[in-house]
Motif scaffolding. Structure first.
Motif, PDB file in Angstrom:
ATOM      1  N   ALA A   1      -6.622 -33.889 -61.788  1.00 12.73           N
ATOM      2  CA  ALA A   1      -6.733 -35.345 -61.848  1.00 12.73           C
ATOM      3  C   ALA A   1      -5.516 -36.037 -61.245  1.00 12.73           C
ATOM      4  O   ALA A   1      -5.543 -37.249 -61.034  1.00 12.73           O
ATOM      5  CB  ALA A   1      -6.916 -35.794 -63.301  1.00 12.73           C
ATOM      6  N   ALA A   2      -4.449 -35.290 -60.980  1.00 12.17           N
ATOM      7  CA  ALA A   2      -3.219 -35.908 -60.472  1.00 12.17           C
ATOM      8  C   ALA A   2      -2.401 -34.900 -59.681  1.00 12.17           C
ATOM      9  O   ALA A   2      -2.585 -33.688 -59.793  1.00 12.17           O
ATOM     10  CB  ALA A   2      -2.390 -36.450 -61.636  1.00 12.17           C
ATOM     11  N   LEU A   3      -1.494 -35.446 -58.912  1.00  8.28           N
ATOM     12  CA  LEU A   3      -0.513 -34.660 -58.166  1.00  8.28           C
ATOM     13  C   LEU A   3       0.847 -35.257 -58.504  1.00  8.28           C
ATOM     14  O   LEU A   3       1.027 -36.473 -58.438  1.00  8.28           O
ATOM     15  CB  LEU A   3      -0.782 -34.768 -56.663  1.00  8.28           C
ATOM     16  CG  LEU A   3       0.039 -33.895 -55.731  1.00  8.28           C
ATOM     17  CD1 LEU A   3      -0.194 -32.415 -56.001  1.00  8.28           C
ATOM     18  CD2 LEU A   3      -0.292 -34.215 -54.272  1.00  8.28           C
ATOM     19  N   SER A   4       1.784 -34.415 -58.910  1.00  6.04           N
ATOM     20  CA  SER A   4       3.108 -34.905 -59.282  1.00  6.04           C
ATOM     21  C   SER A   4       4.178 -34.233 -58.433  1.00  6.04           C
ATOM     22  O   SER A   4       3.905 -33.266 -57.726  1.00  6.04           O
ATOM     23  CB  SER A   4       3.379 -34.644 -60.768  1.00  6.04           C
ATOM     24  OG  SER A   4       3.513 -33.254 -61.013  1.00  6.04           O
ATOM     25  N   LEU A   5       5.381 -34.756 -58.521  1.00  6.81           N
ATOM     26  CA  LEU A   5       6.514 -34.181 -57.816  1.00  6.81           C
ATOM     27  C   LEU A   5       7.790 -34.728 -58.430  1.00  6.81           C
ATOM     28  O   LEU A   5       7.772 -35.700 -59.172  1.00  6.81           O
ATOM     29  CB  LEU A   5       6.459 -34.486 -56.315  1.00  6.81           C
ATOM     30  CG  LEU A   5       6.343 -35.954 -55.883  1.00  6.81           C
ATOM     31  CD1 LEU A   5       7.700 -36.625 -55.812  1.00  6.81           C
ATOM     32  CD2 LEU A   5       5.652 -36.021 -54.536  1.00  6.81           C
ATOM     33  N   ASP A   6       8.884 -34.080 -58.118  1.00  2.00           N
ATOM     34  CA  ASP A   6      10.209 -34.564 -58.478  1.00  2.00           C
ATOM     35  C   ASP A   6      10.946 -34.853 -57.183  1.00  2.00           C
ATOM     36  O   ASP A   6      10.762 -34.159 -56.185  1.00  2.00           O
ATOM     37  CB  ASP A   6      10.997 -33.502 -59.268  1.00  2.00           C
ATOM     38  CG  ASP A   6      10.415 -33.273 -60.648  1.00  2.00           C
ATOM     39  OD1 ASP A   6      10.296 -34.254 -61.404  1.00  2.00           O
ATOM     40  OD2 ASP A   6      10.083 -32.117 -60.971  1.00  2.00           O
ATOM     41  N   VAL A   7      11.786 -35.868 -57.218  1.00  2.00           N
ATOM     42  CA  VAL A   7      12.620 -36.193 -56.062  1.00  2.00           C
ATOM     43  C   VAL A   7      13.995 -36.584 -56.601  1.00  2.00           C
ATOM     44  O   VAL A   7      14.096 -37.286 -57.598  1.00  2.00           O
ATOM     45  CB  VAL A   7      11.988 -37.304 -55.189  1.00  2.00           C
ATOM     46  CG1 VAL A   7      11.810 -38.598 -55.949  1.00  2.00           C
ATOM     47  CG2 VAL A   7      12.770 -37.526 -53.914  1.00  2.00           C
ATOM     48  N   PHE A   8      15.020 -36.068 -55.963  1.00  2.00           N
ATOM     49  CA  PHE A   8      16.371 -36.395 -56.400  1.00  2.00           C
ATOM     50  C   PHE A   8      16.661 -37.872 -56.148  1.00  2.00           C
ATOM     51  O   PHE A   8      16.252 -38.430 -55.128  1.00  2.00           O
ATOM     52  CB  PHE A   8      17.403 -35.520 -55.681  1.00  2.00           C
ATOM     53  CG  PHE A   8      17.486 -34.137 -56.233  1.00  2.00           C
ATOM     54  CD1 PHE A   8      18.314 -33.855 -57.316  1.00  2.00           C
ATOM     55  CD2 PHE A   8      16.727 -33.112 -55.696  1.00  2.00           C
ATOM     56  CE1 PHE A   8      18.386 -32.575 -57.844  1.00  2.00           C
ATOM     57  CE2 PHE A   8      16.792 -31.829 -56.210  1.00  2.00           C
ATOM     58  CZ  PHE A   8      17.624 -31.557 -57.290  1.00  2.00           C
ATOM     59  N   ALA A   9      17.379 -38.486 -57.065  1.00  2.00           N
ATOM     60  CA  ALA A   9      17.712 -39.910 -56.960  1.00  2.00           C
ATOM     61  C   ALA A   9      18.454 -40.210 -55.667  1.00  2.00           C
ATOM     62  O   ALA A   9      18.293 -41.292 -55.094  1.00  2.00           O
ATOM     63  CB  ALA A   9      18.533 -40.345 -58.168  1.00  2.00           C
ATOM     64  N   SER A  10      19.253 -39.277 -55.179  1.00  2.00           N
ATOM     65  CA  SER A  10      20.033 -39.501 -53.953  1.00  2.00           C
ATOM     66  C   SER A  10      19.193 -39.401 -52.683  1.00  2.00           C
ATOM     67  O   SER A  10      19.651 -39.768 -51.603  1.00  2.00           O
ATOM     68  CB  SER A  10      21.192 -38.502 -53.873  1.00  2.00           C
ATOM     69  OG  SER A  10      20.702 -37.175 -53.819  1.00  2.00           O
ATOM     70  N   ASN A  11      17.957 -38.935 -52.793  1.00  2.00           N
ATOM     71  CA  ASN A  11      17.083 -38.794 -51.628  1.00  2.00           C
ATOM     72  C   ASN A  11      16.315 -40.101 -51.426  1.00  2.00           C
ATOM     73  O   ASN A  11      15.124 -40.193 -51.676  1.00  2.00           O
ATOM     74  CB  ASN A  11      16.133 -37.608 -51.817  1.00  2.00           C
ATOM     75  CG  ASN A  11      15.312 -37.323 -50.585  1.00  2.00           C
ATOM     76  OD1 ASN A  11      15.314 -38.082 -49.618  1.00  2.00           O
ATOM     77  ND2 ASN A  11      14.574 -36.231 -50.622  1.00  2.00           N
ATOM     78  N   HIS A  12      17.024 -41.110 -50.953  1.00  2.00           N
ATOM     79  CA  HIS A  12      16.441 -42.447 -50.815  1.00  2.00           C
ATOM     80  C   HIS A  12      15.259 -42.477 -49.852  1.00  2.00           C
ATOM     81  O   HIS A  12      14.241 -43.097 -50.144  1.00  2.00           O
ATOM     82  CB  HIS A  12      17.513 -43.452 -50.372  1.00  2.00           C
ATOM     83  CG  HIS A  12      18.658 -43.519 -51.323  1.00  2.00           C
ATOM     84  ND1 HIS A  12      18.555 -44.054 -52.583  1.00  2.00           N
ATOM     85  CD2 HIS A  12      19.934 -43.077 -51.206  1.00  2.00           C
ATOM     86  CE1 HIS A  12      19.715 -43.962 -53.209  1.00  2.00           C
ATOM     87  NE2 HIS A  12      20.565 -43.357 -52.396  1.00  2.00           N
TER      88      HIS A  12
END
Length: 155
Positions: free
Chosen positions: A122-133
């Motif tokens: 039902a969804a696709l998630s991910l993480d992204v570092f805060a510094s990766n603007h």
């Protein structure tokens, strides 16, 4: 740019991923982890996901008509943090400097969305570092919204 998205396989693809992993690690700034630790984690993650992939995982390469790589993506089943239901999780996505802004990342992400739908997620998630603007803006433009923020304190 004429790009084909295919499943990743073999040491040639791993070598390409490791090279791009260095570029990806370069945009990560944390007060907790040294760049070498981040790089080692990404290299090990790519190697495992290509050599011994988890059931239901996906590793893709974006390449041009002459076989030159321009990006890669790793996705795998993950757990929704609230319900525990299985959803898709994009673990790594990287493109070459030349491919930035050409739609390569968008095509890789669209392939991951197709994979997630095919799995019935039902969804696709991910993480992204805060510094990766740049990455954060890309994901927001492609329909991802912040759900949680993970804060870390170095002791």
């Amino acid at each position: 740019m004429d790009i084909c998205i295919r499943k990743a396989e073999g040491e040639k693809d791993l070598s390409f991923m490791l090279g791009l992993g260095r570029r990806l690690a370069a945009v990560i700034e944390t007060g907790l982890h040294e760049p070498a630790e981040i790089q080692a984690f990404q290299d090990a993650f790519s190697a495992v996901n290509l050599r011994n992939p988890a059931a239901g995982s996906l590793s893709l390469i974006a390449e041009d008509s002459v076989g030159i790589g321009h990006g890669f993506l790793h996705a795998l089943p993950g757990a929704d943090g609230i319900t525990g239901r299985t959803i898709g999780y994009v673990a790594l996505l990287a493109v070459t400097e030349e491919a930035e802004g050409t739609g390569v990342a968008k095509r890789l992400l669209a392939s991951a969305e197709d994979w997630a739908r095919e799995q019935g997620y039902a969804a696709l998630s991910l993480d992204v570092f805060a510094s990766n603007h740049r990455g954060r803006l890309f994901y927001e433009r492609n329909g991802f919204a912040t759900e949680t923020l993970r804060l870390v304190k170095k002791l």
